[in-house]
Write an enzyme that holds these catalytic residues in place. Sequence first.
Site, mmCIF file in Angstrom:
data_model
loop_
_atom_site.group_PDB
_atom_site.id
_atom_site.type_symbol
_atom_site.label_atom_id
_atom_site.label_comp_id
_atom_site.label_asym_id
_atom_site.label_seq_id
_atom_site.Cartn_x
_atom_site.Cartn_y
_atom_site.Cartn_z
ATOM 1 N N GLU A 118 -72.628 65.740 13.254
ATOM 2 C CA GLU A 118 -74.052 65.735 12.903
ATOM 3 C C GLU A 118 -74.624 67.141 12.931
ATOM 4 O O GLU A 118 -74.224 67.974 13.733
ATOM 5 C CB GLU A 118 -74.852 64.900 13.906
ATOM 6 C CG GLU A 118 -74.700 63.416 13.750
ATOM 7 C CD GLU A 118 -75.504 62.666 14.801
ATOM 8 O OE1 GLU A 118 -76.626 63.128 15.128
ATOM 9 O OE2 GLU A 118 -75.012 61.645 15.287
ATOM 10 N N CYS B 84 -72.314 63.510 30.215
ATOM 11 C CA CYS B 84 -73.683 63.285 30.687
ATOM 12 C C CYS B 84 -74.029 61.810 30.462
ATOM 13 O O CYS B 84 -73.873 61.297 29.353
ATOM 14 C CB CYS B 84 -74.659 64.192 29.947
ATOM 15 S SG CYS B 84 -74.264 65.949 30.122
ATOM 16 N N SER C 28 -78.417 73.457 30.278
ATOM 17 C CA SER C 28 -78.815 72.057 30.459
ATOM 18 C C SER C 28 -78.719 71.739 31.944
ATOM 19 O O SER C 28 -77.640 71.457 32.466
ATOM 20 C CB SER C 28 -77.893 71.138 29.650
ATOM 21 O OG SER C 28 -78.066 71.359 28.273
ATOM 22 N N LEU C 29 -79.850 71.766 32.617
ATOM 23 C CA LEU C 29 -79.874 71.595 34.075
ATOM 24 C C LEU C 29 -80.106 70.129 34.453
ATOM 25 O O LEU C 29 -79.289 69.506 35.112
ATOM 26 C CB LEU C 29 -80.952 72.489 34.677
ATOM 27 C CG LEU C 29 -81.029 72.519 36.199
ATOM 28 C CD1 LEU C 29 -79.722 73.017 36.812
ATOM 29 C CD2 LEU C 29 -82.205 73.381 36.656
#
EC number: 2.1.1.192
Length: 361
Positions: A91, A115, A218-219
């Site tokens: 994508e 994640c 990304s935390l």
Amino acid sequence: MKPSIHSLTHQTMQEWVLEQGEKKFRADQIWEWLYRKRVQSFEEMTNLSKDLIAKLNDQFVVNPLKQGIVQESADGTVKYLFELPDGMLIETVLMRQHYGLSVCVTTQVGCNIGCTFCASGLIKKQRDLNNGEIVAQIMLVQKYFAERGQDERVNHIVVMGIGEPFDNYNNVLNFFRTINDDKGMAIGARHITVSTSGLAHKIRNFADEGVQVNLAVSLHAPNNELRSSIMKINRAFPIEKLFAAIEYYIETTNRRVTFEYIMLNEVNDGVEQALELAELLKNIKKLSYVNLIPYTPVSEHDQYSRSPKERVLAFYDTLKKKGVNCVVRQEHGTDIDAAYGQLRSNTMKRDRQKAVAAVNP
């Protein structure tokens, strides 16, 4: 399977041209045809000899991707499903911002970061994309607008699509070199942002590269227990190790780091988590920026829901009072398969359902 011509950087293009017994300036001509005139075939390169065109055709393809589904949102966001030469799907998303056109590119087929809230990781990593396959995403977005008579130029890039960019480090660096080259697309390094889930050793490497590309992390959680429960990468790179790398990056580059923080209702969006986050950032507050991201629900992750507006605002206000620079991210494409990975996942799901129906009518 022939590689894409876009997999060559300007330097490796020059090396290839010399290997063919041609003058170095031919590389500049090819580069201009590809990135300024955006041709779709080598035959369109009319100032090249037939012999050189034959060599190009023999060794490369121009476009390695096939355009599939295109979804266009009412707000102008466009989501593209592209098919790779091996049949795998990726994508790409174009977003209209007040500062111009921004494209979010994919760097891997699938993702192994795991994640628990993300659509991108629903399908495990199959392979890395090469530099040419990443560059080609931007070229096809430009082609999409050209075919509609829209003279618009992509001028910002975010490397936040499917996959972990720093797990495909060398290809991503070559991608930066290609799109940043002033003889080609000439997209300024400060108009490019790469996002990592927290590969600490790669953040250190990136600091030493000396590039001006922006870094986002990304935390999504302010402590190890919570972060490990929603991002398995934290078990390998816990917050202490991650922030040591981030501090090294800031000390080395004197550049700001953006922290991505997705708002999951009653999971990580409480005032207590905001206070923890402010404490975590206190030593780098002047060179940090928090991007609060409204959650786009994913059917396969129905344990999570979107934070109500009042919880988002309370979190935001708490950070502001603690002197943390932050913003609630503007949403794009909410009326289409909005979460990254959803279009690909939903398409593959429909294809499987059709296959099952064909076998069991």
